[in-house]
Scaffold this active site. Structure first.
Site, mmCIF file in Angstrom:
data_model
loop_
_atom_site.group_PDB
_atom_site.id
_atom_site.type_symbol
_atom_site.label_atom_id
_atom_site.label_comp_id
_atom_site.label_asym_id
_atom_site.label_seq_id
_atom_site.Cartn_x
_atom_site.Cartn_y
_atom_site.Cartn_z
ATOM 1 N N CYS A 177 -1.932 -2.625 7.523
ATOM 2 C CA CYS A 177 -1.964 -3.497 6.408
ATOM 3 C C CYS A 177 -0.687 -4.306 6.478
ATOM 4 O O CYS A 177 -0.819 -5.513 6.170
ATOM 5 C CB CYS A 177 -2.360 -2.594 5.182
ATOM 6 S SG CYS A 177 -3.792 -2.287 5.103
ATOM 7 N N LYS B 199 -7.022 -4.934 -3.263
ATOM 8 C CA LYS B 199 -8.043 -5.363 -1.875
ATOM 9 C C LYS B 199 -8.769 -4.499 -1.360
ATOM 10 O O LYS B 199 -8.400 -3.209 -1.543
ATOM 11 C CB LYS B 199 -7.017 -6.015 -0.806
ATOM 12 C CG LYS B 199 -5.894 -4.795 -0.276
ATOM 13 C CD LYS B 199 -4.889 -5.271 0.710
ATOM 14 C CE LYS B 199 -4.138 -4.409 1.176
ATOM 15 N NZ LYS B 199 -4.749 -3.219 1.776
ATOM 16 N N ASP C 237 0.911 -1.386 -0.051
ATOM 17 C CA ASP C 237 0.058 -0.117 -0.015
ATOM 18 C C ASP C 237 0.717 1.290 -0.016
ATOM 19 O O ASP C 237 0.797 2.346 0.700
ATOM 20 C CB ASP C 237 -0.959 -0.041 1.169
ATOM 21 C CG ASP C 237 -2.107 -1.059 1.291
ATOM 22 O OD1 ASP C 237 -1.980 -1.846 0.384
ATOM 23 O OD2 ASP C 237 -2.883 -1.192 2.022
#
Ligand code: VGL
Ligand code: ZN
Length: 198
Positions: free
Chosen positions: A151, A106, A9
């Site tokens: 994450c 995601k 990310d």
């Protein structure tokens, strides 16, 4: 070749100026680009929410960002709107090498968040990443990116639970640190046998 680097990310919204800015988030770009040269297999994850996603505080009248709600799958932190599909905020940070083998998106289902690259936040719905790695014979993973305590940690913990050998390179991660979440995630990762490298 049994190793892969998972870059988590590294997107504009998690960098300074972004909707859910992680302090120093942009500082991970240079070390991650350098790490990429050490790995034959590189996977990037990309937080990728539809507008009106259930993890957004704006989807819950009366709720503010960083409050929580109870979802069917458990407690969910509410975030500012971020990483909306196709937006500039969802794009990878400028300068990040994105020539990896796989870009895994995601968090694309409206009703469920996905911190981990392996399972959505119900901890049972798979993303397919495990199968991808296993079918390529990969057993060892190094993780870097944003955010350490969400994450990155969720991905690392799932990977360890699935039996991968996991290293998190903390020098190439930055944290949100919400109510002690960084310390809590570091201790969970240590307990899970994850190597924390800095
Ligand atoms: C993340 C909060 C919400 C992350 C993603 O990448 O750590 N955190 N969505
Ligand atoms: Zn998100």
């Amino acid at each position: 070749m049994t190793q892969a680097l998972i870059v988590v990310d590294v997107q504009n919204d998690f960098c300074p100026g972004g909707a859910l800015a992680v302090p120093g988030g942009d500082e991970v770009v240079a070390p991650i680009n350098a790490m990429m040269t050490q790995f034959e297999t590189v996977i990037l994850t990309q937080d990728w929410h539809p507008a009106g996603h259930s993890s957004f505080a704006s989807s819950h009248p009366g709720k503010a960002p960083f409050e929580t709600v109870e979802m069917a799958y458990g407690t969910q932190v509410l975030w500012p709107d971020h990483c909306v599909q196709g937006s500039d905020g969802a794009a990878f940070r400028e300068g990040l090498r994105t020539d990896g083998d796989l870009i895994l998106r995601k968090g694309f289902r409206t009703g469920i968040d996905s911190y981990s690259g392996f399972f959505e936040n119900d901890q049972t719905t798979p993303t397919g990443l495990e199968g991808y790695l296993r079918s390529r014979g990969i057993t060892r993973l190094t993780l870097a990116g944003l955010a350490t305590d969400f994450c990155v940690a969720f991905t690392a913990l799932d990977a360890a639970r699935l039996g991968f050998t996991v290293t998190v390179d903390l020098a190439a991660c930055r944290a949100i640190d919400l109510d002690g979440s960084l310390a809590a995630s570091l201790s969970l990762m240590k307990d899970a046998g994850i190597a924390l490298q800095s």
